[in-house]
Every structure is written in structure tokens, then in C-alpha cells.
Design a protein around this motif. Structure first.
Motif, PDB file in Angstrom:
ATOM      1  N   MET A   1      36.314  40.984   6.845  1.00  0.00           N
ATOM      2  CA  MET A   1      37.423  40.213   7.415  1.00  0.00           C
ATOM      3  C   MET A   1      37.621  38.933   6.594  1.00  0.00           C
ATOM      4  N   ASP A   2      38.708  38.894   5.806  1.00  0.00           N
ATOM      5  CA  ASP A   2      38.983  37.714   4.993  1.00  0.00           C
ATOM      6  C   ASP A   2      39.978  36.771   5.671  1.00  0.00           C
ATOM      7  N   ASN A   3      40.884  37.330   6.447  1.00  0.00           N
ATOM      8  CA  ASN A   3      41.854  36.531   7.199  1.00  0.00           C
ATOM      9  C   ASN A   3      41.654  36.793   8.687  1.00  0.00           C
ATOM     10  N   PHE A   4      41.721  35.750   9.482  1.00  0.00           N
ATOM     11  CA  PHE A   4      41.651  35.946  10.925  1.00  0.00           C
ATOM     12  C   PHE A   4      42.348  34.796  11.632  1.00  0.00           C
ATOM     13  N   VAL A   5      42.570  34.973  12.905  1.00  0.00           N
ATOM     14  CA  VAL A   5      43.382  34.028  13.678  1.00  0.00           C
ATOM     15  C   VAL A   5      42.512  33.180  14.601  1.00  0.00           C
ATOM     16  N   ILE A   6      42.749  31.882  14.556  1.00  0.00           N
ATOM     17  CA  ILE A   6      42.112  30.950  15.480  1.00  0.00           C
ATOM     18  C   ILE A   6      43.209  30.282  16.297  1.00  0.00           C
ATOM     19  N   LYS A   7      42.818  29.580  17.332  1.00  0.00           N
ATOM     20  CA  LYS A   7      43.809  28.886  18.160  1.00  0.00           C
ATOM     21  C   LYS A   7      43.432  27.416  18.303  1.00  0.00           C
ATOM     22  N   MET A   8      44.459  26.559  18.332  1.00  0.00           N
ATOM     23  CA  MET A   8      44.255  25.126  18.493  1.00  0.00           C
ATOM     24  C   MET A   8      44.754  24.690  19.869  1.00  0.00           C
ATOM     25  N   ASP A   9      43.980  23.811  20.534  1.00  0.00           N
ATOM     26  CA  ASP A   9      44.429  23.307  21.830  1.00  0.00           C
ATOM     27  C   ASP A   9      44.946  21.873  21.707  1.00  0.00           C
ATOM     28  N   ILE A  10      45.435  21.334  22.790  1.00  0.00           N
ATOM     29  CA  ILE A  10      46.092  20.032  22.788  1.00  0.00           C
ATOM     30  C   ILE A  10      45.129  18.891  22.471  1.00  0.00           C
ATOM     31  N   ARG A  11      43.832  19.126  22.612  1.00  0.00           N
ATOM     32  CA  ARG A  11      42.840  18.077  22.338  1.00  0.00           C
ATOM     33  C   ARG A  11      42.439  18.008  20.867  1.00  0.00           C
ATOM     34  N   GLY A  12      42.880  18.981  20.080  1.00  0.00           N
ATOM     35  CA  GLY A  12      42.490  19.001  18.674  1.00  0.00           C
ATOM     36  C   GLY A  12      41.256  19.847  18.411  1.00  0.00           C
ATOM     37  N   PHE A  13      40.905  20.724  19.351  1.00  0.00           N
ATOM     38  CA  PHE A  13      39.821  21.683  19.128  1.00  0.00           C
ATOM     39  C   PHE A  13      40.421  22.993  18.608  1.00  0.00           C
ATOM     40  N   ILE A  43      41.633  22.211   5.086  1.00  0.00           N
ATOM     41  CA  ILE A  43      40.393  21.858   5.780  1.00  0.00           C
ATOM     42  C   ILE A  43      39.455  23.052   5.681  1.00  0.00           C
ATOM     43  N   ALA A  44      38.204  22.784   5.289  1.00  0.00           N
ATOM     44  CA  ALA A  44      37.222  23.859   5.157  1.00  0.00           C
ATOM     45  C   ALA A  44      36.107  23.680   6.181  1.00  0.00           C
ATOM     46  N   VAL A  45      35.740  24.778   6.796  1.00  0.00           N
ATOM     47  CA  VAL A  45      34.618  24.822   7.740  1.00  0.00           C
ATOM     48  C   VAL A  45      33.542  25.703   7.129  1.00  0.00           C
ATOM     49  N   THR A  46      32.342  25.159   6.989  1.00  0.00           N
ATOM     50  CA  THR A  46      31.222  25.955   6.488  1.00  0.00           C
ATOM     51  C   THR A  46      30.137  26.003   7.558  1.00  0.00           C
ATOM     52  N   PRO A  47      29.950  27.152   8.209  1.00  0.00           N
ATOM     53  CA  PRO A  47      28.891  27.272   9.216  1.00  0.00           C
ATOM     54  C   PRO A  47      27.523  27.010   8.595  1.00  0.00           C
ATOM     55  N   SER A  48      26.625  26.403   9.363  1.00  0.00           N
ATOM     56  CA  SER A  48      25.311  26.039   8.833  1.00  0.00           C
ATOM     57  C   SER A  48      24.239  26.155   9.913  1.00  0.00           C
ATOM     58  N   LYS A  49      23.040  26.532   9.485  1.00  0.00           N
ATOM     59  CA  LYS A  49      21.896  26.552  10.399  1.00  0.00           C
ATOM     60  C   LYS A  49      21.205  25.195  10.454  1.00  0.00           C
ATOM     61  N   THR A  50      21.556  24.313   9.505  1.00  0.00           N
ATOM     62  CA  THR A  50      20.836  23.049   9.348  1.00  0.00           C
ATOM     63  C   THR A  50      21.608  21.887   9.938  1.00  0.00           C
ATOM     64  N   LYS A  89      38.845  33.281   4.721  1.00  0.00           N
ATOM     65  CA  LYS A  89      37.436  33.170   4.321  1.00  0.00           C
ATOM     66  C   LYS A  89      37.373  33.137   2.798  1.00  0.00           C
ATOM     67  N   GLU A  90      36.861  32.023   2.256  1.00  0.00           N
ATOM     68  CA  GLU A  90      36.702  31.866   0.809  1.00  0.00           C
ATOM     69  C   GLU A  90      35.240  31.547   0.528  1.00  0.00           C
ATOM     70  N   GLY A  91      34.469  32.568   0.186  1.00  0.00           N
ATOM     71  CA  GLY A  91      33.040  32.376   0.007  1.00  0.00           C
ATOM     72  C   GLY A  91      32.402  31.997   1.333  1.00  0.00           C
ATOM     73  N   SER A  92      31.689  30.892   1.352  1.00  0.00           N
ATOM     74  CA  SER A  92      31.059  30.435   2.594  1.00  0.00           C
ATOM     75  C   SER A  92      32.003  29.594   3.439  1.00  0.00           C
ATOM     76  N   ARG A  93      33.150  29.224   2.874  1.00  0.00           N
ATOM     77  CA  ARG A  93      34.109  28.372   3.574  1.00  0.00           C
ATOM     78  C   ARG A  93      35.128  29.173   4.379  1.00  0.00           C
ATOM     79  N   ILE A  94      35.494  28.619   5.539  1.00  0.00           N
ATOM     80  CA  ILE A  94      36.625  29.112   6.320  1.00  0.00           C
ATOM     81  C   ILE A  94      37.724  28.072   6.134  1.00  0.00           C
ATOM     82  N   VAL A  95      38.827  28.448   5.501  1.00  0.00           N
ATOM     83  CA  VAL A  95      39.830  27.472   5.063  1.00  0.00           C
ATOM     84  C   VAL A  95      41.076  27.513   5.946  1.00  0.00           C
TER      85      VAL A  95
END
Length: 225
Positions: A1-13, A43-50, A89-95
Motif C-alpha cells: 500500500m503506497d497511497n492511502f486515505v487519512i481523515k482530519m478533524d476540526i482540532r487538527g488531528f 509534511i512527513a510522518v515517520t513512525p518510530s519505536k524510540t 508512503k515514501e520509504g519510511s516516511r508517510i507524506v
């Protein structure tokens, strides 16, 4: 899965659905590193265990996860606009690029979470005020221990602050944080005031804490050339 859909709420989450959580194994990576590209408005999001001083935290929401995005949106000039967005999804980043991706791309810059995901934090502003976040203030019981003594190890570039009732520096506590004047302390050790707020984690041991100013000093030396 390289492309997927997220949703934004009124609070900026933004919300990652349960399906995306499983696909990206976000349940195994509770933290996130955020970066912004101001030129490309990305904006890039990189999930991390640390857990790091700059970390954001994924927050469970039903079968999905929420992530605070308002600060990153502000950094690239986006307004909060509720609805669905496609991310890549670009490598480890979600853009994230909003509704209309920019043609130009710039460099990635990290953007820190103002309220860290779990570490005690402090900051020193450009006026020389040291600000202890709620977690640090609570650990030091600054409402009761309203003074501190500062010691500095010039070799390690580390400050040690001891809190109590008979210190030399007064500490003021309010509901959200505590602060004290630190300008004279910095000056006495030959450390210039930061040009912008310097934020770092600190190590707590009883009623003492230690923190490093090595990155601050290195940045100031680099600026001087």
C-alpha cells in the motif's frame, strides 16, 4: 500500500484507520517523528519505536490512531480543513501534501512536539528564562521547592539544578509550568542567550535534574563561523 486515505478533524488531528494501522504496523511503533518541507508544503510522518525529545505520540481511537498535526500544518501554511486526504508512503516516511501538491520540493526540517510524548522537558528562551514543563515541574515539586542551585560542568557542557527552599535562584510555578531567570547563570559560564528557544529533555534524579547545553553551544559556534 503506497497511497492511502487519512481523515482530519476540526482540532487538527489526523486519523489512521484500523486497516492502515495493521498495514503499517503502527501498533508496534507508538511514536512519530514529524518533518516539514516549507517550500513544497509537505509534511512527513515517520513512525518510530524510540521515544525522543521531539517525539509525537500515536493515540488510540477506536480501532485507529490519532496524531496531532496542527503544529505541522501551521509550519507549512495550511489551514485546518476537515475531510479525507490521500497520503503517500515514501520509504519510511508517510507524506502529506494537502489537496493540491506543490510542484517544487524543498528540504525536510524536523518539527518538535511542544508537549513531548513522555520525557521531562525544559526550554530556555531568548530572554534567558528557563521554563520547566508540567512533567518536570511536578517531579521537582517546584510549588514547594521554590528555589534552585545551578552547577555547571564545562567539560561535559551539562547543568545540574538542585531544587529546595534554600537555593539562590527563585522559581515561579503556575498551573502549566514553572520558570526562573537563567540569564545571569548562562552569562557567568560564558554561554550566550539563544536566538530562539532552546528545548531539550532532562534527566530527573530525586530533586535534582541535569540537562545538556552542548547542542546550543555547538549551534552558536557554527553561526559565528
Amino acid at each position: 500500500m503506497d497511497n492511502f486515505v487519512i481523515k482530519m478533524d476540526i482540532r487538527g488531528f489526523i486519523r489512521f484507520s484500523g486497516e492502515i494501522v495493521k498495514e503499517l504496523k503502527l501498533d508496534k511503533t507508538p511514536y512519530a517523528d514529524l518533518e516539514v518541507d516549507k517550500t513544497g508544503k509537505r509534511i512527513a510522518v515517520t513512525p518510530s519505536k524510540t521515544l525522543k525529545p521531539t517525539s509525537y505520540r500515536f493515540m488510540p481511537n477506536g480501532s485507529g490512531y490519532l496524531l496531532y498535526f496542527k503544529g505541522a500544518l501551521n509550519a507549512v501554511g495550511f489551514q485546518i480543513a476537515t475531510g479525507a486526504y490521500t497520503v503517500v508512503k515514501e520509504g519510511s516516511r508517510i507524506v502529506f501534501t494537502g489537496k493540491a501538491p506543490a510542484k517544487k520540493k524543498g528540504t525536510w526540517e524536523p518539527i518538535a512536539c511542544r508537549n513531548s510524548a513522555g520525557l521531562p522537558m525544559l526550554s530556555i528562551d531568548s530572554r534567558g528564562t528557563i521554563i520547566f514543563d508540567k512533567r518536570t515541574s511536578t517531579a521537582m515539586e517546584t510549588a514547594k521547592n521554590d528555589t534552585m542551585i545551578a552547577e555547571y560542568d564545562a567539560n561535559k557542557k551539562v547543568f545540574k539544578l538542585s531544587f529546595g527552599k534554600k537555593g539562590f535562584i527563585n522559581v515561579r510555578t503556575i498551573a502549566s509550568h514553572a520558570n526562573a531567570s537563567f540569564m545571569g547563570t548562562l552569562s557567568s559560564h560564558g554561554i550566550a542567550l539563544p536566538t530562539k528557544s532552546y528545548r531539550t529533555d532532562c534527566k530527573v534524579n530525586g530533586k535534582t535534574l541535569t540537562f545538556s547545553v552542548a547542542p546550543l553551544i555547538a549551534a552558536q559556534k557554527a553561526k559565528k563561523g
